[in-house]
Structure formats: structure tokens, C-alpha cells
Design an enzyme around this catalytic site. Structure first.
Site, short mmCIF file in Angstrom:
data_model
loop_
_atom_site.label_atom_id
_atom_site.label_comp_id
_atom_site.label_asym_id
_atom_site.label_seq_id
_atom_site.Cartn_x
_atom_site.Cartn_y
_atom_site.Cartn_z
N THR A 160 59.43 57.21 63.83
CA THR A 160 60.08 58.03 64.86
C THR A 160 61.58 58.07 64.58
O THR A 160 62.04 58.88 63.80
CB THR A 160 59.77 57.50 66.28
OG1 THR A 160 60.03 56.09 66.33
CG2 THR A 160 58.32 57.76 66.65
N LYS A 186 56.34 50.43 61.77
CA LYS A 186 57.39 51.31 62.26
C LYS A 186 58.07 50.63 63.44
O LYS A 186 57.47 49.85 64.17
CB LYS A 186 56.84 52.68 62.66
CG LYS A 186 55.88 52.72 63.84
CD LYS A 186 56.51 52.73 65.22
CE LYS A 186 57.56 53.79 65.36
NZ LYS A 186 58.21 53.68 66.72
N THR A 197 54.20 43.82 68.15
CA THR A 197 55.42 44.52 67.81
C THR A 197 55.17 45.98 67.93
O THR A 197 54.05 46.41 68.07
CB THR A 197 55.84 44.22 66.38
OG1 THR A 197 57.04 44.94 66.11
CG2 THR A 197 54.81 44.63 65.38
N GLU A 283 68.11 50.99 65.73
CA GLU A 283 68.79 52.28 65.91
C GLU A 283 70.30 52.11 65.84
O GLU A 283 70.90 51.37 66.62
CB GLU A 283 68.37 52.90 67.24
CG GLU A 283 66.93 53.38 67.21
CD GLU A 283 66.40 53.80 68.56
OE1 GLU A 283 65.40 54.51 68.59
OE2 GLU A 283 66.99 53.41 69.59
N ASN A 405 69.98 57.33 71.47
CA ASN A 405 69.14 57.24 72.65
C ASN A 405 69.55 58.19 73.76
O ASN A 405 68.73 58.54 74.61
CB ASN A 405 69.12 55.79 73.16
CG ASN A 405 68.21 54.93 72.31
OD1 ASN A 405 67.00 54.99 72.45
ND2 ASN A 405 68.80 54.18 71.39
N THR A 410 66.02 65.35 73.06
CA THR A 410 66.61 66.68 72.87
C THR A 410 67.13 66.89 71.46
O THR A 410 67.53 68.00 71.12
CB THR A 410 67.77 66.88 73.86
OG1 THR A 410 68.72 65.82 73.68
CG2 THR A 410 67.27 66.89 75.29
#
Length: 410
Positions: A160, A186, A197, A283, A405, A410
Site C-alpha cells: 500500500t 507488507k 503483524t 511511512e 497520512n 486522496t
């Protein structure tokens, strides 16, 4: 069954994947679920494999997890796992559960399998329904194979916000035969597991029963996937699945087998490797943080404190800014509910001792800043209470985490 042995002789396989163990194939396709890249994948085993799984402890377990649990409840064997992104199929009610069961049925029909030999996994946005017309068409396009390209097609299909694919593979010797463990995972955000996880898929050609495999997976999960954190959030879809084809031809493994430690270590190394890759790819992250705690009352308390430190936003931002502010480490230790003697704690960042016997130590700010610029930062803590040890992994917290995030949907 409790399994604790953690030593053995293993070798990393640099180009190994989930299809390296004997009897496994994989595929991934772009079914047009949302992105232009692969978004639907499958791992297929030539035979019904011994299997085990661990799942998120979230109260909002996603529909695919319930289907996988139902499959494993029949005879604890799997022959395929079907995975989609970027729809989590979580909080989707009766329709979501129906769709997950249909995914299982479609996969079983496509590859000629028993329904209960199929596991289902999904990842992505919570609260959206699966585009079943596209999934129906996509499953028909899946043609599993054993090449690196086939494995990477699957690995791409499960990502993702990940920036890199996560794979690991280790080999060992059991009864004079080569046994392989491979894995794909992932995870980048919403990483603070408590059982399993994000998503991880482990394959092995070892001959091992499902109950023994499950006990080993639970034990290993506690010192690998459960010891990583990116942002303190636990997903609705976290799951680790392991399948063992038995095609290596070794005698059936149990903890009493003379080569048991070799298998356990190969499985542990695979899971730890994947867990660290997930933490490093948090991230917006630029650095992997490893926290090692020793001298705790128990291993459990050491693991708890290590995870407390690596999960502290103040510690994470200090590492990002290359600021050796060891007071933030002490702060994280201080609010742990583990036993701590505040008058005798040591803290080191890399090779530099910051605190010894709870007394500040002189160090070079310039050298500390230079060390904190590295891609991997190690923090060590000694509590001087007992023999407990624990390790946890995480990443720094950057401006990009907020950007990613803030615009996730969007």
C-alpha cells in the site's frame, strides 16, 4: 505447547523468495482495483500444507481474517492464500463477510482446491466494499509460477504505502536435507502489532505438523513482529500465515527432533528480517531504530521497555533530528510499568555512553550527531535488575509521515 529454543545454524539466501521453498508458486496481477500496479495476488502450494496463523487483537477484525480462521478450523491445512489491495474489507458488515467468502470460493475454483484450503487477506482503506466484479475477473488472470518475477508480482500486489518490497529467505539442514523458509510482507503505517503483524506470508518445505508450526509461530511472533512499531496504531487486518509443504523430505519435526533448533532459527530469522524491513520502511522514515534492553527483571519486561522507547514520538523525532537527547529515552523508560531502579540505569546511543549508574557521562555532541545520521541507530539500555533481555525495532518520525497520512485516501 510452549517453544523457546532460539539457536541453530542457518544461512541467508540473498535472492530467496516465497517460491524458493519446494512446492510453492506465486502470482500477481493488476485487476484494476484502484492503482495501475498489481493489486491481486496468490501464493499456491502443490499440496495441502500444514498451516498456522496469528491475527490482530483489534476488536474490529476484518472479514478476511474471519474467513481464514474458518478455513484453518477444519483441518489446519492450507493450499493457497489470496490477497488484495487497496481495500481492507474491514467494518463492511454482512456484505463484506460474504465478499470475503466469495474470494475464497473463486480462488478454490480457479485452482481446483478444497474451500477450506484457502486463506484470504486484504489490505488498504477501512470501510470500503470490495469491487467484486474486478476481483472475479482478476482471479481468473492469476497464473502462478516459480520465478523471481512471479514472486515479485505477488509482492507488488500486497503493498500500500510501502516504498519497497519486503522479502526474506533462510536455509538450514535437517536430517541431512536442505530445508528452506521464505517470506513476503507488507507494512509501512498503522504498525504497532499485538499478535502478528501487518500482513506476512511465510512458506517452508519443512515437514512439520500444524500444531507444532503454530506453537513456533506464536513464540517467534512475540520476539519479531510484535516488537516493531512505526506509529502506535494497530490494524484491523494484521495477519501472519505460514504454510509448510513438507516436500523437503525430512522426518517430521517436533521440539525433540535433534535438528529442531535449526528449523526454529530459520523461521525466526525470516520473521525478524521481515519485521525489521517493515520498521525501516515506516511511512516517511529515513532511519531504522533498534533498541536493546538488558538487565530487566524478565524478558517480557525488557521487551516491553524496548518497545516503549522505540515507540516514543519524542525519541523518534530526536533520532530524525540527529539530536542525542537521552533524556527522552529516560522519559520513555520512566513511564513503563516494568520494574526500574531509577538510581542504576545505563543508556548508550551507538558506541557513546550517555548515562551510567544513572549519572550523566561526558560525550561529544558532534560525534553523537554524526552517528545519528546513519541509516541504523542502536540504543542500548541496562537496567541492572535481573537477566531479562529484549529488542524492539522502529523508525524515526518525519514531516513526511504527516504528509502521507493526511492525504492517504486522496
Amino acid at each position: 505447547m510452549t517453544i523457546t529454543k532460539q539457536t541453530g545454524q542457518v544461512t541467508a539466501v540473498a535472492d530467496g523468495t516465497v517460491v524458493t521453498p519446494e512446492g510453492f508458486q506465486a502470482a500477481g496481477v493488476n485487476a484494476g482495483l484502484r492503482y495501475s500496479k498489481n493489486d491481486l495476488g496468490v501464493i499456491l502450494c502443490d499440496v495441502p500444507a500444514s498451516a498456522a496463523a496469528v491475527y490482530t487483537q483489534s476488536h474490529f477484525q476484518a472479514a478476511p481474517l474471519k474467513v481464514t480462521q474458518a478455513s484453518l478450523a477444519v483441518e489446519q491445512k492450507l493450499q493457497a492464500v489470496i490477497v488484495n489491495r487497496p481495500c481492507a474489507n474491514a467494518c463492511t458488515g454482512a456484505q463484506g463477510l460474504k465478499d470475503a467468502y466469495e474470494m475464497r470460493e473463486l480462488c478454490a475454483k480457479q485452482f481446483g482446491l478444497a474451500l477450506h484450503h484457502v486463506a484470504v487477506a486484504s489490505t488498504g482503506v477501512i470501510g470500503e466494499y470490495l469491487p467484486m466484479e474486478k476481483i472475479r475477473a482478476g482471479i481468473k488472470q492469476l497464473v502462478p509460477g516459480v520465478t523471481m518475477a512471479d514472486a515479485e508480482a505477488f509482492q507488488t500486489a500486497i503493498l500500500t504505502t510501502d516504498t519497497v518490497m519486503k522479502r526474506a529467505c533462510y536455509q538450514t539442514t535437517i536430517d541431512g536435507k536442505t530445508v528452506t523458509v521464505g517470506g513476503a510482507a507488507k507494512g509501512s503505517g498503522m504498525i504497532h502489532p499485538n499478535m502478528a503483524t501487518m500482513l506476512a506470508f511465510i512458506t517452508t518445505d519443512a515437514n512439520v505438523s500444524s500444531p507444532v508450526l503454530h506453537a513456533a509461530l506464536r513464540s517467534i511472533t512475540d520476539v519479531s513482529f510484535n516488537q516493531i512499531t512505526v506509529d502506535g496504531d494497530t490494524s484491523t487486518n494484521d495477519m501472519v500465515v505460514v504454510m509448510a509443504s513438507g516436500l523437503a523430505g525430512n522426518d517430521e519435526l517436533t521440539p525433540d527432533h535433534p535438528d529442531w533448533e535449526n528449523f526454529y532459527e530459520a523461521l525466526r530469522k525470516t520473521c525478524e528480517d521481515l519485521a525489521k524491513q517493515i520498521a525501516k520502511d515506516g511511512e516517511g522514515a529515513t532511519k531504522l531504530i533498534e533498541v536493546r534492553v538488558r538487565g530487566a527483571k524478565t524478558d517480557e519486561e525488557a521487551k516491553k521497555i524496548a518497545k516503549q522507547i522505540v515507540g516514543s514520538n519524542l525519541v523518534k523525532t530526536a533520532v530524525y533530528g540527529a539530536d542525542a537527547n537521552w533524556g527522552r529515552i529516560i522519559g520513555a523508560i520512566g513511564y513503563s510499568d516494568a520494574e526500574v531502579n531509577p538510581d542504576n540505569v545505563d543508556v548508550a546511543i551507538g558506541p557513546m555512553v550517555m548515562l551510567k549508574g544513572s549519572e550523566p557521562q561526558p560525550f561529544s555532541e558532534e560525534e553523537a550527531a554524526a552517528y545519528l545520521q546513519q541509516e541504523t541507530v542502536v540504543i542500548e539500555v541496562d537496567l541492572h535488575i535481573g537477566d531479562g533481555v529484549g529488542v524492539a525495532w522502529g523508525c524515526d518520525l518525519t514531516y513526511d509521515y504527516v504528509k502521507i497520512n493526511a492525504s492517504y485516501r486522496t
